[in-house]
Write an enzyme that holds these catalytic residues in place. Sequence first.
Site, PDB file in Angstrom:
ATOM      1  N   ASP A  23       0.869  -1.175   0.000  1.00 14.46           N
ATOM      2  CA  ASP A  23       0.000   0.000   0.000  1.00 14.46           C
ATOM      3  C   ASP A  23       0.911   1.232   0.000  1.00 14.46           C
ATOM      4  O   ASP A  23       2.148   1.104  -0.081  1.00 14.46           O
ATOM      5  CB  ASP A  23      -0.931  -0.042   1.228  1.00 14.46           C
ATOM      6  CG  ASP A  23      -2.210   0.756   1.012  1.00 14.46           C
ATOM      7  OD1 ASP A  23      -2.269   1.564   0.061  1.00 14.46           O
ATOM      8  OD2 ASP A  23      -3.165   0.593   1.809  1.00 14.46           O
ATOM      9  N   GLU A  62       0.166   4.600   1.917  1.00 13.08           N
ATOM     10  CA  GLU A  62       0.105   5.570   3.016  1.00 13.08           C
ATOM     11  C   GLU A  62       1.206   5.356   4.050  1.00 13.08           C
ATOM     12  O   GLU A  62       1.684   6.302   4.671  1.00 13.08           O
ATOM     13  CB  GLU A  62      -1.267   5.503   3.704  1.00 13.08           C
ATOM     14  CG  GLU A  62      -2.438   5.970   2.844  1.00 13.08           C
ATOM     15  CD  GLU A  62      -3.009   4.885   1.944  1.00 13.08           C
ATOM     16  OE1 GLU A  62      -2.342   3.848   1.734  1.00 13.08           O
ATOM     17  OE2 GLU A  62      -4.130   5.063   1.435  1.00 13.08           O
ATOM     18  N   HIS A 101      -2.644  -0.007  -3.720  1.00 12.03           N
ATOM     19  CA  HIS A 101      -3.101   1.336  -3.342  1.00 12.03           C
ATOM     20  C   HIS A 101      -3.923   1.994  -4.457  1.00 12.03           C
ATOM     21  O   HIS A 101      -3.525   1.981  -5.623  1.00 12.03           O
ATOM     22  CB  HIS A 101      -1.899   2.233  -3.030  1.00 12.03           C
ATOM     23  CG  HIS A 101      -2.266   3.661  -2.791  1.00 12.03           C
ATOM     24  ND1 HIS A 101      -2.871   4.083  -1.614  1.00 12.03           N
ATOM     25  CD2 HIS A 101      -2.145   4.771  -3.560  1.00 12.03           C
ATOM     26  CE1 HIS A 101      -3.087   5.390  -1.680  1.00 12.03           C
ATOM     27  NE2 HIS A 101      -2.662   5.833  -2.854  1.00 12.03           N
ATOM     28  N   HIS A 111      -1.518   1.051   6.709  1.00 11.01           N
ATOM     29  CA  HIS A 111      -2.049   2.113   7.575  1.00 11.01           C
ATOM     30  C   HIS A 111      -3.107   1.550   8.512  1.00 11.01           C
ATOM     31  O   HIS A 111      -3.559   0.413   8.340  1.00 11.01           O
ATOM     32  CB  HIS A 111      -2.658   3.227   6.706  1.00 11.01           C
ATOM     33  CG  HIS A 111      -3.676   2.695   5.732  1.00 11.01           C
ATOM     34  ND1 HIS A 111      -4.979   2.429   6.080  1.00 11.01           N
ATOM     35  CD2 HIS A 111      -3.549   2.329   4.434  1.00 11.01           C
ATOM     36  CE1 HIS A 111      -5.615   1.942   5.039  1.00 11.01           C
ATOM     37  NE2 HIS A 111      -4.769   1.856   4.021  1.00 11.01           N
ATOM     38  N   HIS A 132      -7.967   4.658   7.362  1.00  6.02           N
ATOM     39  CA  HIS A 132      -9.234   4.340   6.697  1.00  6.02           C
ATOM     40  C   HIS A 132      -9.312   2.829   6.506  1.00  6.02           C
ATOM     41  O   HIS A 132      -8.317   2.121   6.660  1.00  6.02           O
ATOM     42  CB  HIS A 132      -9.361   5.063   5.350  1.00  6.02           C
ATOM     43  CG  HIS A 132      -8.380   4.585   4.323  1.00  6.02           C
ATOM     44  ND1 HIS A 132      -7.074   5.017   4.278  1.00  6.02           N
ATOM     45  CD2 HIS A 132      -8.501   3.689   3.312  1.00  6.02           C
ATOM     46  CE1 HIS A 132      -6.441   4.425   3.289  1.00  6.02           C
ATOM     47  NE2 HIS A 132      -7.278   3.608   2.684  1.00  6.02           N
ATOM     48  N   GLU A 141      -7.557  -2.845   6.969  1.00  3.65           N
ATOM     49  CA  GLU A 141      -7.140  -3.558   5.756  1.00  3.65           C
ATOM     50  C   GLU A 141      -6.103  -4.642   6.096  1.00  3.65           C
ATOM     51  O   GLU A 141      -6.159  -5.752   5.566  1.00  3.65           O
ATOM     52  CB  GLU A 141      -6.584  -2.560   4.735  1.00  3.65           C
ATOM     53  CG  GLU A 141      -7.657  -1.597   4.224  1.00  3.65           C
ATOM     54  CD  GLU A 141      -7.081  -0.465   3.390  1.00  3.65           C
ATOM     55  OE1 GLU A 141      -5.932  -0.560   2.928  1.00  3.65           O
ATOM     56  OE2 GLU A 141      -7.785   0.551   3.205  1.00  3.65           O
TER      57      GLU A 141
END
Length: 290
Positions: free
Chosen positions: A29, A31, A81, A125, A137, A155
Amino acid sequence: MKRLTLLLFLVSTLSFAQQQPLKIFISVDMEGIGGIGSPKMTSGNGKDYGLGRQLMTDEVNAVVSAIFELGDAYILVNDSHGDMQNLLHTKLDPRVEYVQSNIKPLGMVQGLDDTFDAVIFIGYHTRAGTPNGFLAHTGSGSVKGLWINGKEVGEGGLNAHFAGALGVPVVLAAGDLAFTKQIQELFPVRTVSTKESIGSSAAKMTHPSKVHEMLKEQTKAAMQDLSNAKPIEVGEPTTLKMKFSSTTRADILMSIPEMKRIDGTTVEYIAKSMDAAYRLIRVMYKYISW
Ligand SMILES: [Zn+2]
């Protein structure tokens, strides 16, 4: 003679089995990548997004080089992502294969199956609503909470459950400090912290070169300790519960047979397997709109 032939066959089969390269799945990902300290760096038209892509690619290459330093391997990298077209694929270590772009039913774990030996998360994240989680998120802004068999997950937790149901352990997870703490609350795993978030959209950063060093060190330790790694256990059938930011999405989801309404913005569903739960979750937050 026959006995000797059988013995030779067994010995050669055994040594062949021992020489099988490790199969490692990397989900990356953005972030939580080291050096990415502003939301704009994670978005296609944002300032320094190009640098963000480079930093993301560098982290994958750092992990990949550490794995190959220890021996032969098959490594599959899944760009996880946004639109899933972020890695600078021509600059990826050429020894990997990679999954690029969307639309893919298994999203961040596309390509993972039970033949893999281990999973590594990079750039991850925290889940939605986590204080001091950098760009916290879960899937998208419409999700306010996600639970698998009663356990709240983001996630990382969701993807670890998917891997667990396949019998594959997650052996390393890298991202912001709050993420590393949150994932360790779910299951024991080696982590690398890349930054300490200040609120949701600023962070005190560790320099990317230092992050790469830590990633290499922890990757090697994880590979050397692979025999002790345990996949997390996932009960099947698998109950998923999702809370959304609006009642409208819950209203629409009630069109799915057997979907249960928990409250105005929360629905629950019992899926026959974790795989089925994962696919449905992705449809519920991503592909349903109005
Ligand atoms: Zn992301």
